[in-house]
Design a protein around this motif. Structure first.
Motif, PDB file in Angstrom:
ATOM      1  N   PRO A 109      -0.228   5.119 -25.967  1.00 24.05           N
ATOM      2  CA  PRO A 109       0.103   4.990 -24.547  1.00 24.05           C
ATOM      3  C   PRO A 109      -0.067   6.279 -23.746  1.00 24.05           C
ATOM      4  N   TYR A 110      -0.607   6.102 -22.554  1.00 23.73           N
ATOM      5  CA  TYR A 110      -0.674   7.149 -21.542  1.00 23.73           C
ATOM      6  C   TYR A 110      -0.208   6.480 -20.261  1.00 23.73           C
ATOM      7  N   THR A 111       1.052   6.696 -19.890  1.00 24.39           N
ATOM      8  CA  THR A 111       1.700   5.823 -18.919  1.00 24.39           C
ATOM      9  C   THR A 111       2.062   6.534 -17.624  1.00 24.39           C
ATOM     10  N   PHE A 112       2.163   5.715 -16.580  1.00 21.04           N
ATOM     11  CA  PHE A 112       2.705   6.129 -15.287  1.00 21.04           C
ATOM     12  C   PHE A 112       3.738   5.094 -14.868  1.00 21.04           C
ATOM     13  N   PHE A 113       4.702   5.523 -14.071  1.00 18.32           N
ATOM     14  CA  PHE A 113       5.768   4.632 -13.632  1.00 18.32           C
ATOM     15  C   PHE A 113       5.977   4.762 -12.123  1.00 18.32           C
ATOM     16  N   ALA A 114       6.446   3.680 -11.513  1.00 20.29           N
ATOM     17  CA  ALA A 114       6.875   3.680 -10.116  1.00 20.29           C
ATOM     18  C   ALA A 114       8.094   2.784 -10.020  1.00 20.29           C
ATOM     19  N   SER A 115       9.004   3.122  -9.120  1.00 19.60           N
ATOM     20  CA  SER A 115      10.256   2.361  -9.025  1.00 19.60           C
ATOM     21  C   SER A 115      10.614   2.125  -7.571  1.00 19.60           C
ATOM     22  N   GLY A 116      11.170   0.933  -7.304  1.00 20.66           N
ATOM     23  CA  GLY A 116      11.578   0.602  -5.949  1.00 20.66           C
ATOM     24  C   GLY A 116      12.600  -0.518  -5.944  1.00 20.66           C
ATOM     25  N   ARG A 117      13.106  -0.791  -4.764  1.00 20.61           N
ATOM     26  CA  ARG A 117      14.148  -1.806  -4.587  1.00 20.61           C
ATOM     27  C   ARG A 117      13.592  -2.973  -3.783  1.00 20.61           C
ATOM     28  N   LEU A 176      -9.851  -3.124  -9.641  1.00 22.24           N
ATOM     29  CA  LEU A 176     -10.294  -1.740  -9.560  1.00 22.24           C
ATOM     30  C   LEU A 176      -9.294  -0.855 -10.294  1.00 22.24           C
ATOM     31  N   PHE A 177      -9.746   0.301 -10.741  1.00 23.01           N
ATOM     32  CA  PHE A 177      -8.818   1.272 -11.303  1.00 23.01           C
ATOM     33  C   PHE A 177      -8.060   1.932 -10.154  1.00 23.01           C
ATOM     34  N   VAL A 178      -6.759   2.064 -10.312  1.00 22.96           N
ATOM     35  CA  VAL A 178      -5.942   2.679  -9.267  1.00 22.96           C
ATOM     36  C   VAL A 178      -5.447   4.037  -9.739  1.00 22.96           C
ATOM     37  N   GLU A 179      -5.175   4.903  -8.775  1.00 21.44           N
ATOM     38  CA  GLU A 179      -4.670   6.243  -9.068  1.00 21.44           C
ATOM     39  C   GLU A 179      -3.157   6.132  -9.226  1.00 21.44           C
ATOM     40  N   ALA A 180      -2.722   5.874 -10.439  1.00 24.21           N
ATOM     41  CA  ALA A 180      -1.305   5.602 -10.676  1.00 24.21           C
ATOM     42  C   ALA A 180      -0.428   6.812 -10.401  1.00 24.21           C
ATOM     43  N   ASN A 181      -0.991   8.003 -10.446  1.00 23.31           N
ATOM     44  CA  ASN A 181      -0.203   9.211 -10.216  1.00 23.31           C
ATOM     45  C   ASN A 181      -0.058   9.532  -8.736  1.00 23.31           C
ATOM     46  N   ASN A 182      -0.714   8.751  -7.876  1.00 21.45           N
ATOM     47  CA  ASN A 182      -0.637   8.967  -6.437  1.00 21.45           C
ATOM     48  C   ASN A 182      -0.248   7.648  -5.780  1.00 21.45           C
ATOM     49  N   ALA A 183       1.005   7.263  -5.993  1.00 29.86           N
ATOM     50  CA  ALA A 183       1.501   5.982  -5.487  1.00 29.86           C
ATOM     51  C   ALA A 183       2.702   6.220  -4.579  1.00 29.86           C
ATOM     52  N   ALA A 184       2.973   5.239  -3.734  1.00 27.81           N
ATOM     53  CA  ALA A 184       4.149   5.278  -2.863  1.00 27.81           C
ATOM     54  C   ALA A 184       4.765   3.889  -2.825  1.00 27.81           C
ATOM     55  N   VAL A 185       6.089   3.848  -2.758  1.00 26.41           N
ATOM     56  CA  VAL A 185       6.805   2.569  -2.705  1.00 26.41           C
ATOM     57  C   VAL A 185       7.443   2.438  -1.323  1.00 26.41           C
ATOM     58  N   VAL A 186       7.083   1.380  -0.621  1.00 26.09           N
ATOM     59  CA  VAL A 186       7.596   1.139   0.728  1.00 26.09           C
ATOM     60  C   VAL A 186       8.035  -0.318   0.816  1.00 26.09           C
ATOM     61  N   GLY A 187       9.297  -0.532   1.120  1.00 22.16           N
ATOM     62  CA  GLY A 187       9.789  -1.895   1.286  1.00 22.16           C
ATOM     63  C   GLY A 187       9.595  -2.774   0.070  1.00 22.16           C
ATOM     64  N   GLY A 188       9.727  -2.201  -1.129  1.00 23.29           N
ATOM     65  CA  GLY A 188       9.582  -2.983  -2.342  1.00 23.29           C
ATOM     66  C   GLY A 188       8.149  -3.281  -2.722  1.00 23.29           C
ATOM     67  N   LEU A 195       4.208   2.784   5.430  1.00 24.47           N
ATOM     68  CA  LEU A 195       3.294   3.494   4.549  1.00 24.47           C
ATOM     69  C   LEU A 195       2.569   4.574   5.344  1.00 24.47           C
ATOM     70  N   VAL A 196       2.426   5.748   4.729  1.00 25.49           N
ATOM     71  CA  VAL A 196       1.741   6.866   5.371  1.00 25.49           C
ATOM     72  C   VAL A 196       0.590   7.316   4.481  1.00 25.49           C
ATOM     73  N   LEU A 197      -0.550   7.527   5.099  1.00 22.31           N
ATOM     74  CA  LEU A 197      -1.684   8.142   4.428  1.00 22.31           C
ATOM     75  C   LEU A 197      -1.827   9.550   4.984  1.00 22.31           C
ATOM     76  N   ALA A 198      -1.609  10.554   4.123  1.00 22.79           N
ATOM     77  CA  ALA A 198      -1.717  11.950   4.537  1.00 22.79           C
ATOM     78  C   ALA A 198      -3.104  12.467   4.167  1.00 22.79           C
ATOM     79  N   TYR A 199      -3.763  13.118   5.133  1.00 22.69           N
ATOM     80  CA  TYR A 199      -5.104  13.651   4.941  1.00 22.69           C
ATOM     81  C   TYR A 199      -5.063  15.140   5.277  1.00 22.69           C
ATOM     82  N   HIS A 200      -5.154  15.974   4.246  1.00 23.36           N
ATOM     83  CA  HIS A 200      -5.073  17.424   4.422  1.00 23.36           C
ATOM     84  C   HIS A 200      -6.474  18.007   4.507  1.00 23.36           C
ATOM     85  N   ARG A 201      -6.854  18.401   5.702  1.00 25.36           N
ATOM     86  CA  ARG A 201      -8.141  19.061   5.898  1.00 25.36           C
ATOM     87  C   ARG A 201      -7.980  20.548   5.609  1.00 25.36           C
ATOM     88  N   ARG A 202      -8.760  21.056   4.728  1.00 22.26           N
ATOM     89  CA  ARG A 202      -8.632  22.442   4.290  1.00 22.26           C
ATOM     90  C   ARG A 202      -8.735  23.402   5.474  1.00 22.26           C
TER      91      ARG A 202
END
Length: 400
Positions: free
Chosen positions: A157-165, A214-226, A302-309
């Motif tokens: 296993p190589y796992t990622f987790f996310a939790s919400g209500r 599709l493959f998702v970026e599990a390490n870059n997730a956000a939980v909003v409203g369940g 949900l917010v998408l943050a875009y950091h321009r260098r």
């Protein structure tokens, strides 16, 4: 951000009859007066004073007192994991002061949640739920769902987790992702499972759920409203590097509903739609976006943050999921405030006075941006490994 203190909220007196003080008890405060005195103390001191005697512990643990104290001492609390302390989760305020320390397992990362509980997990398939109010810990089972027992991903296993209500039921759920064992092994699916923390004995095991196409970026997730939102995996960026145009945009967002435990339709973010992939420079610019995007939650959206260098930090809020509508809420000139190579810029919250709290994962810094003065200040605390929002009450015992 309101300053906690005796004048921050009107006094709240108990409506429940408290036991009268014993007659001839010299030096013993009347119950109503003791209620008012303890109400003025910060949560950090009250957690210590619970050890004085049973009556004080009973009073400060009473939901009536806990609610009155929360009303009198408003202001956000954070859950923090410091880089120099792998064994504990800390409850801190925005001044950087530690309110409480909670013991946890070594080598676990703190999930960025907005809950009354703290979740810590390892890439090696270990996840624990901690109650900051009581210090109690609950280890989630490591065994996979029956359908995934013999799958290659779950054997190594190589796992990622996310939790919400889930708002409709009040249930707290954890989503587990068994990631691919090899980065470029596109013949392996990501496996998804759900566990209900407070679901009773009948739900005390992981439940297999459908994988995303599709493959998702599990390490870059956000939980909003369940709902758990994912960006697409940067592996598609690598394919683009080799000249394989998959048609997958870096701001394509997948979402998993913890209530129904099903995938919703994907939505397109606001960044890549205006870019052309014609030409080498355009393709390079398109590729670079993958490493400048972060998902988060602000003001219930949900917010998408875009950091321009060396330029700006743009924050887009999703205003209508069904229509895929986004609004640029902030465009902040970062200049030297945020390092050019910062790859994970995560907005955490907006305070009552409009200031924005931002976490820089690479450097471990917590910044506060004031739009009224267009200035940044740094919260004075040790370098952070991870941070989230604590929505519970340290004085009220949680029942899972």
């Amino acid at each position: 951000m309101a300053s906690p203190g005796p004048s921050s909220a009107p006094a709240i007196r108990p409506t429940r009859r408290l036991a009268p003080a014993a007659p001839n008890a010299a030096g013993v405060l009347p119950p109503d007066l003791l209620f008012d005195v303890l109400l003025r103390l910060p949560a950090k001191e009250l957690c210590r004073l619970r050890a004085v005697c049973r009556s004080w512990r009973s009073l400060t643990s009473d939901p009536l007192f806990a609610g009155a104290h929360a009303a009198r001492h408003p202001g956000p609390l954070l859950l923090a994991k410091f880089r120099d302390d792998e064994a504990r989760v800390h409850v801190v305020d925005l001044s950087g002061s530690v309110v409480k320390r909670i013991a946890g397992p070594d080598g676990h990362e703190l999930l960025c949640t907005r809950l009354h509980l703290a979740c810590v997990a390892s890439k090696g398939n270990s996840c624990h739920v901690l109650d900051p109010a009581t210090g109690a810990a609950y280890a989630l089972p490591e065994s996979p769902a029956p359908e995934h027992v013999n799958h290659e991903n779950s054997r190594d296993p190589y796992t990622f987790f996310a939790s919400g209500r889930v708002a409709s039921t009040g249930e707290c759920k954890v989503l587990r992702v068994f990631n691919r064992t090899e980065f470029d092994a596109f013949d392996q699916q990501q496996l998804f499972e759900v566990f209900t923390i407070n679901g009773g004995v009948s739900n005390a095991q992981w439940r297999a759920r459908q994988s995303h196409y599709l493959f998702v970026e599990a390490n870059n997730a956000a939980v909003v409203g369940g709902v758990v939102y994912f960006l697409t995996d940067c592996a598609y960026d690598l394919m683009l590097f080799f000249g394989v145009n998959t048609g997958i945009h870096p701001d394509c967002i997948a979402s998993f509903d913890l209530g129904t435990e099903e995938w919703r339709r994907d939505i397109q973010g606001p960044i890549s739609s205006g870019l052309s992939m014609d030409g080498a420079n355009a393709t390079e610019e398109y590729r670079s976006i993958w490493h400048k995007l972060t998902l988060s939650e602000l003001k219930g959206s949900l917010v998408l943050a875009y950091h321009r260098r060396h330029q700006s930090l743009d924050l887009w809020l999703l205003t209508d999921f069904e229509r895929g509508l986004w609004v640029k809420e902030y465009s902040i000139q970062t200049e030297s405030a945020i390092p050019a190579d910062e790859y994970f810029v995560k907005p955490l919250l907006v305070s009552d006075d409009g200031r924005l709290v931002i976490f820089l994962a690479s450097t471990g810094l917590l910044l506060i941006y004031d739009p009224r003065t267009n200035s940044f200040s740094e919260v004075e605390m040790r370098r952070l490994d991870a941070v989230g929002l604590y929505t519970g009450n340290l004085l009220e015992f949680t029942r899972w």
